[in-house]
Scaffold this active site. Structure first.
Site, PDB file in Angstrom:
ATOM      1  N   TYR A   3     -35.220   6.572  10.431  1.00  0.00           N
ATOM      2  CA  TYR A   3     -35.350   6.201  11.597  1.00  0.00           C
ATOM      3  C   TYR A   3     -36.592   5.494  12.171  1.00  0.00           C
ATOM      4  O   TYR A   3     -36.741   5.102  13.296  1.00  0.00           O
ATOM      5  CB  TYR A   3     -35.265   7.416  12.548  1.00  0.00           C
ATOM      6  CG  TYR A   3     -33.647   7.908  12.478  1.00  0.00           C
ATOM      7  CD1 TYR A   3     -32.783   7.412  13.257  1.00  0.00           C
ATOM      8  CD2 TYR A   3     -33.293   9.065  11.745  1.00  0.00           C
ATOM      9  CE1 TYR A   3     -31.576   7.844  13.362  1.00  0.00           C
ATOM     10  CE2 TYR A   3     -32.030   9.326  11.430  1.00  0.00           C
ATOM     11  CZ  TYR A   3     -31.135   8.697  12.534  1.00  0.00           C
ATOM     12  OH  TYR A   3     -29.645   9.146  12.407  1.00  0.00           O
ATOM     13  N   PHE A  24     -30.793  20.316  17.924  1.00  0.00           N
ATOM     14  CA  PHE A  24     -29.924  19.680  18.906  1.00  0.00           C
ATOM     15  C   PHE A  24     -29.154  18.893  17.839  1.00  0.00           C
ATOM     16  O   PHE A  24     -28.236  18.150  18.692  1.00  0.00           O
ATOM     17  CB  PHE A  24     -30.410  19.312  20.037  1.00  0.00           C
ATOM     18  CG  PHE A  24     -31.483  17.927  20.117  1.00  0.00           C
ATOM     19  CD1 PHE A  24     -31.118  16.774  19.665  1.00  0.00           C
ATOM     20  CD2 PHE A  24     -32.911  18.458  19.843  1.00  0.00           C
ATOM     21  CE1 PHE A  24     -32.253  15.684  19.510  1.00  0.00           C
ATOM     22  CE2 PHE A  24     -33.800  17.539  19.816  1.00  0.00           C
ATOM     23  CZ  PHE A  24     -33.278  16.167  19.545  1.00  0.00           C
TER      24      PHE A  24
END
Length: 429
Positions: free
Chosen positions: A140, A429
């Protein structure tokens, strides 16, 4: 949960393929979309309880899919969060999740297309920040996400670790049903969110996440348990801890493990009482807490911190989608006036020079484009790492990732970006 597709160590040159379109997810395609995600992660199916929760929490208008013919080959999604930042503000934030590409479709630009479309959508919604947790952190950085928070895991031999427990007048500890006590616990949790950067407000539906307790995922531990710390006279909740116990009897000697999920308290005294309870449970000889802030008060409560055996792991990655809006929205620990030259190849609207000014704590910040000489140069990835105050600009400069052009500018900016408490993501999450 942020599944993703890891880069291979080496590979033959990829064949040329036509770009596959990125499309919004339709409700009727959720099962195949989620199954693509599971396969990208090795193929193991989620427990039914977890799968249903993710189905219920999925925001279809923020979920993306890529098909090759009739087959779903890639996925990405986002949750509409609000996250605390230094200074106490709680900002709309995109929680990037459900990112996966089938192994048959890697190295074809699919992930890049998903990330580009997603960040454009985030910008269009007016969210200045995007965040994620990464199964493969190396992926990322190239999309502008910087590691901003760490988590600390502790594993303590409870008989050898003492916590001084100063009596608290009128305090009682009471075992309670985790589900039945959840509304009161959520109210207390909500008061804690603005006090530590990186914490997430729990929107409706997300109160179920800390309670997820699928029998198939307990790994031999008990069902989830909850202890409440209450004011005996009024019944007001002052703190809570959720945990399970994994029993063990080697040689008929009790050696259970207390697995700590959550501990929240309204005061240091109550916090100490809850940890004393967890460390003193009968028939156990160790406590494991896999996700605590790196400055957890427990490090200073116990009489022998070495026995906590703290270890670090990466947690939240932050991406500034709108540099100006993001830097204006947070607070600063010291006066600052610097020109930042920011590079951002993936979101070019952020690239350029930005003058950041703030007269000190509690004061409004200004951050606008400028043509003035730069004081510091860095990429948007470094800004993401420093944004919540847990990674200093000085440390990034020592790694060669921030360059000082005006003497003194680095120290000035590094002090201003700092946070009194370490940022922390309380759950994934």
């Amino acid at each position: 949960m942020t599944p993703d597709a890891a880069p291979a160590a080496s590979a033959a040159p990829a064949a040329t393929h036509e770009p596959l379109p990125v499309r919004p997810l339709r409700a009727e395609d959720w099962d195949s979309w989620y199954r693509c995600l599971e396969v990208a992660f090795g193929g193991e199916e989620d427990q039914p309880e977890a799968r249903q929760l993710w189905r219920d929490l999925t925001e279809l208008d923020r979920s993306l899919t890529v098909r090759d013919g009739e087959q779903v080959v890639a996925s990405a999604g986002a949750f509409s969060f609000r996250m605390s930042v230094p200074g106490g503000a709680v900002l709309p934030t995109a929680g990037v999740t459900m990112v996966g590409v089938l192994p048959t479709h890697r190295r074809r630009g699919v992930l890049t297309s998903l990330m580009r479309r997603q960040l454009a959508d985030v910008r269009a919604r007016g969210e200045a920040l995007a965040v994620l947790t990464a199964s493969e952190p190396a992926i990322y950085g190239r999309f502008g996400y910087g590691l901003a928070t760490w988590r600390m895991e502790i594993t303590a031999p409870s008989p050898r670790v003492g916590v001084p427990r100063t009596p608290v007048d009128g305090l009682r500890l009471r075992l309670a049903d985790p589900v039945g006590s959840a509304p009161a616990c959520e109210q207390l949790y909500a008061t804690r969110v603005p006090l530590r950067p990186g914490m997430l407000e729990r929107r409706p539906g997300w109160e179920r996440w800390p309670l997820l307790d699928a029998p198939g995922s307990r790994e031999g531990a008990s069902p989830l348990q909850c202890v409440l710390a209450e004011d005996a006279a009024s019944g007001r909740l002052l703190g809570y801890a959720r945990y399970s116990v994994q029993t063990s009897w080697p040689g008929d000697i009790p050696a259970g493990v207390v697995k700590v999920r959550d501990v929240e308290a309204a005061s240091p005294e109550v916090y100490a009482q809850l940890w004393g309870f967890l460390l003193g449970l009968d028939l156990t000889d160790s406590v494991n807490a896999p996700n605590r802030p790196v400055d957890d008060p427990l490090l200073h409560l116990v009489d022998d911190p070495r026995r906590l055996r703290p270890t670090l792991g990466d947690a939240l990655f932050v991406r500034l989608v709108d540099v100006g809006a993001a830097l204006r929205a947070r607070g600063y620990a010291a006066p600052v006036g610097v020109v930042l030259e920011v590079t951002d190849d993936f979101c070019p609207w952020n690239a350029g020079r930005w003058r950041l000014e703030c007269s000190g704590p509690g004061k409004e910040a200004v951050c606008d484009p400028t043509t003035e000489q730069a004081d510091l140069t860095l990429s948007v990835r470094e800004l993401g790492s420093a944004y919540l105050g847990g990674v200093t600009l000085a440390a990034l400069a020592a790694a060669g990732r921030v360059r000082e052009l005006r003497p003194g500018a680095l120290a000035e900016a590094s002090r201003a970006f700092a946070s009194d408490v370490a940022p922390w993501l309380p759950h994934g999450f």
